[in-house]
Scaffold this motif. Structure first.
Motif, PDB file in Angstrom:
ATOM      1  N   VAL A  77       0.897  -0.975  -0.047  1.00  0.00           N
ATOM      2  CA  VAL A  77       0.641   0.195   0.110  1.00  0.00           C
ATOM      3  C   VAL A  77       0.494   0.884   0.192  1.00  0.00           C
ATOM      4  N   ALA A  78       2.264   1.443   0.238  1.00  0.00           N
ATOM      5  CA  ALA A  78       3.027   2.509   0.447  1.00  0.00           C
ATOM      6  C   ALA A  78       3.973   1.519  -0.711  1.00  0.00           C
ATOM      7  N   TYR A  79       3.563   2.580  -1.967  1.00  0.00           N
ATOM      8  CA  TYR A  79       3.597   2.269  -3.024  1.00  0.00           C
ATOM      9  C   TYR A  79       5.268   1.252  -3.586  1.00  0.00           C
ATOM     10  N   PRO A  80       6.312   2.729  -3.196  1.00  0.00           N
ATOM     11  CA  PRO A  80       7.684   2.283  -3.427  1.00  0.00           C
ATOM     12  C   PRO A  80       8.065   0.870  -1.853  1.00  0.00           C
ATOM     13  N   SER A  81       7.454   0.403  -1.203  1.00  0.00           N
ATOM     14  CA  SER A  81       8.201  -0.439  -0.344  1.00  0.00           C
ATOM     15  C   SER A  81       7.913  -1.778  -1.337  1.00  0.00           C
ATOM     16  N   GLY A  82       7.298  -2.160  -2.144  1.00  0.00           N
ATOM     17  CA  GLY A  82       7.176  -2.947  -3.068  1.00  0.00           C
ATOM     18  C   GLY A  82       8.229  -3.453  -3.924  1.00  0.00           C
ATOM     19  N   LEU A  83       7.905  -4.390  -4.262  1.00  0.00           N
ATOM     20  CA  LEU A  83       9.016  -5.648  -4.982  1.00  0.00           C
ATOM     21  C   LEU A  83       8.793  -5.567  -7.043  1.00  0.00           C
ATOM     22  N   CYS A  84       9.196  -5.723  -7.039  1.00  0.00           N
ATOM     23  CA  CYS A  84       9.101  -6.449  -8.426  1.00  0.00           C
ATOM     24  C   CYS A  84       9.925  -8.398  -8.949  1.00  0.00           C
ATOM     25  N   ALA A  85       9.282  -8.611  -9.464  1.00  0.00           N
ATOM     26  CA  ALA A  85       8.811 -10.220  -9.744  1.00  0.00           C
ATOM     27  C   ALA A  85      10.761 -10.387  -9.853  1.00  0.00           C
ATOM     28  N   GLU A  86      11.088 -10.248 -10.840  1.00  0.00           N
ATOM     29  CA  GLU A  86      12.823 -10.457 -10.907  1.00  0.00           C
ATOM     30  C   GLU A  86      13.779 -10.143  -9.902  1.00  0.00           C
ATOM     31  N   ARG A  87      13.362  -8.663  -8.872  1.00  0.00           N
ATOM     32  CA  ARG A  87      14.045  -9.444  -8.005  1.00  0.00           C
ATOM     33  C   ARG A  87      13.286  -9.564  -6.680  1.00  0.00           C
ATOM     34  N   THR A  88      12.110  -9.872  -6.921  1.00  0.00           N
ATOM     35  CA  THR A  88      12.001 -11.132  -5.546  1.00  0.00           C
ATOM     36  C   THR A  88      12.754 -12.403  -6.145  1.00  0.00           C
ATOM     37  N   ALA A  89      12.739 -12.891  -7.396  1.00  0.00           N
ATOM     38  CA  ALA A  89      12.890 -13.636  -7.511  1.00  0.00           C
ATOM     39  C   ALA A  89      15.097 -13.653  -7.376  1.00  0.00           C
ATOM     40  N   LEU A  90      15.189 -12.943  -7.818  1.00  0.00           N
ATOM     41  CA  LEU A  90      17.231 -13.458  -7.281  1.00  0.00           C
ATOM     42  C   LEU A  90      17.452 -12.688  -6.361  1.00  0.00           C
ATOM     43  N   PHE A  91      16.795 -11.919  -5.699  1.00  0.00           N
ATOM     44  CA  PHE A  91      17.102 -12.164  -4.399  1.00  0.00           C
ATOM     45  C   PHE A  91      17.115 -13.584  -2.830  1.00  0.00           C
ATOM     46  N   TYR A  92      15.787 -14.290  -3.625  1.00  0.00           N
ATOM     47  CA  TYR A  92      15.449 -14.984  -2.956  1.00  0.00           C
ATOM     48  C   TYR A  92      17.081 -16.244  -3.568  1.00  0.00           C
ATOM     49  N   ALA A  93      17.021 -16.260  -4.481  1.00  0.00           N
ATOM     50  CA  ALA A  93      18.152 -17.493  -4.954  1.00  0.00           C
ATOM     51  C   ALA A  93      19.332 -16.743  -4.203  1.00  0.00           C
ATOM     52  N   GLY A  94      19.669 -15.742  -4.469  1.00  0.00           N
ATOM     53  CA  GLY A  94      20.316 -15.190  -3.032  1.00  0.00           C
ATOM     54  C   GLY A  94      20.704 -16.149  -2.219  1.00  0.00           C
ATOM     55  N   SER A  95      19.972 -15.643  -1.742  1.00  0.00           N
ATOM     56  CA  SER A  95      19.341 -16.079  -0.500  1.00  0.00           C
ATOM     57  C   SER A  95      19.705 -17.330   0.059  1.00  0.00           C
ATOM     58  N   ILE A  96      19.066 -18.398  -0.651  1.00  0.00           N
ATOM     59  CA  ILE A  96      19.473 -19.845  -0.055  1.00  0.00           C
ATOM     60  C   ILE A  96      20.731 -20.452  -1.116  1.00  0.00           C
ATOM     61  N   GLY A  97      21.411 -19.207  -1.292  1.00  0.00           N
ATOM     62  CA  GLY A  97      22.834 -19.209  -2.041  1.00  0.00           C
ATOM     63  C   GLY A  97      22.827 -19.976  -2.956  1.00  0.00           C
ATOM     64  N   LYS A  98      22.164 -19.059  -3.949  1.00  0.00           N
ATOM     65  CA  LYS A  98      22.150 -20.270  -5.433  1.00  0.00           C
ATOM     66  C   LYS A  98      22.526 -19.594  -6.455  1.00  0.00           C
ATOM     67  N   ALA A  99      23.174 -18.012  -5.471  1.00  0.00           N
ATOM     68  CA  ALA A  99      23.230 -17.607  -7.309  1.00  0.00           C
ATOM     69  C   ALA A  99      23.694 -17.331  -8.013  1.00  0.00           C
ATOM     70  N   ALA A 100      25.564 -18.606  -8.019  1.00  0.00           N
ATOM     71  CA  ALA A 100      25.804 -18.614  -8.850  1.00  0.00           C
ATOM     72  C   ALA A 100      25.577 -19.331  -9.942  1.00  0.00           C
ATOM     73  N   LYS A 101      25.001 -20.617  -9.515  1.00  0.00           N
ATOM     74  CA  LYS A 101      23.752 -21.396 -10.620  1.00  0.00           C
ATOM     75  C   LYS A 101      23.189 -21.156 -11.380  1.00  0.00           C
ATOM     76  N   ILE A 102      22.276 -19.961 -11.720  1.00  0.00           N
ATOM     77  CA  ILE A 102      21.925 -19.559 -12.670  1.00  0.00           C
ATOM     78  C   ILE A 102      22.344 -18.466 -13.386  1.00  0.00           C
ATOM     79  N   ARG A 103      21.524 -19.467 -14.650  1.00  0.00           N
ATOM     80  CA  ARG A 103      21.755 -19.463 -16.312  1.00  0.00           C
ATOM     81  C   ARG A 103      20.871 -19.030 -16.716  1.00  0.00           C
ATOM     82  N   LYS A 104      19.566 -18.664 -16.688  1.00  0.00           N
ATOM     83  CA  LYS A 104      18.850 -18.364 -17.526  1.00  0.00           C
ATOM     84  C   LYS A 104      18.374 -17.931 -16.729  1.00  0.00           C
ATOM     85  N   ILE A 105      16.918 -16.696 -17.814  1.00  0.00           N
ATOM     86  CA  ILE A 105      16.192 -15.696 -16.725  1.00  0.00           C
ATOM     87  C   ILE A 105      14.567 -15.613 -17.301  1.00  0.00           C
TER      88      ILE A 105
END
Ligand code: THU
Length: 171
Positions: A77-105
């Motif tokens: 509801v505080a609009y700028p506090s929301g997050l795009c799909a891309e960053r949600t997915a990437l940050f999640y992958a990073g948070s579980i230690g899989k950032a270096a394994k990404i090949r396609k998006i």
């Protein structure tokens, strides 16, 4: 021109230009892993929390071992506090230690009110984040973008094709 006689001339040291290759591809002709990834992103879009814009985005990441990690846009509801799909997915992958394994998006978008038949081309902030994940993976990502229907925009490399002149510092 009158009044500009005393203007200092700048010295051009080199003139350069960039060539940005991209492909528009028929979805059904893509390799199976890319069709699967686009389907996963569409499924992910269905889980978006987007009551304010009505624009549902899904992002799926294909890892080197075949695993798919997805995210979607999460509005607030505080609009700028929301997050795009891309960053949600990437940050999640990073948070579980899989950032270096990404090949396609893959990124898909859908709406209840408008017919999204054009590929959703990610916002600048997401491109900046994508560039750094690509750097961490040490190889160019294949990027696929597709609306709820229609052809697929296919790019080879975030740095090369989506975000030249991204911000970077040597650390
Ligand atoms: N959005 C994304 O998820 N990805 C983008 O690259 C651009 C926009 C979201 C943010 C917001 O929730 C909605 O789409 C409308 O801008």
């Amino acid at each position: 021109m009158a009044g500009l006689e005393n203007e200092k001339r700048f010295t051009i040291l080199s003139k350069q230009s960039l060539h940005i290759p991209f492909e528009i591809v028929e979805a059904a002709s893509l390799p199976a892993d890319e069709q699967d990834l686009l389907r996963a992103a569409f499924e992910a879009a269905k889980g978006a929390f987007a009551p304010y814009s009505g624009f549902h985005v899904g992002c799926s990441l294909l890892l080197e071992d075949g695993e798919i990690i997805s995210g979607n846009n999460q509005e607030n509801v505080a609009y700028p506090s929301g997050l795009c799909a891309e960053r949600t997915a990437l940050f999640y992958a990073g948070s579980i230690g899989k950032a270096a394994k990404i090949r396609k998006i893959a990124i898909r978008a859908a709406s209840l009110t408008i017919d999204v038949n054009q590929p959703p081309t990610s916002c600048g902030a997401c491109r900046q984040v994508m560039v750094e994940y690509e750097k961490r993976a040490e190889q160019p990502f294949v990027v696929l973008m597709q609306g709820a229907r229609g052809d697929v925009l296919r790019l080879n490399g975030v740095k090369n094709c989506l975000m030249p002149f991204s911000f970077d510092i040597e650390i």
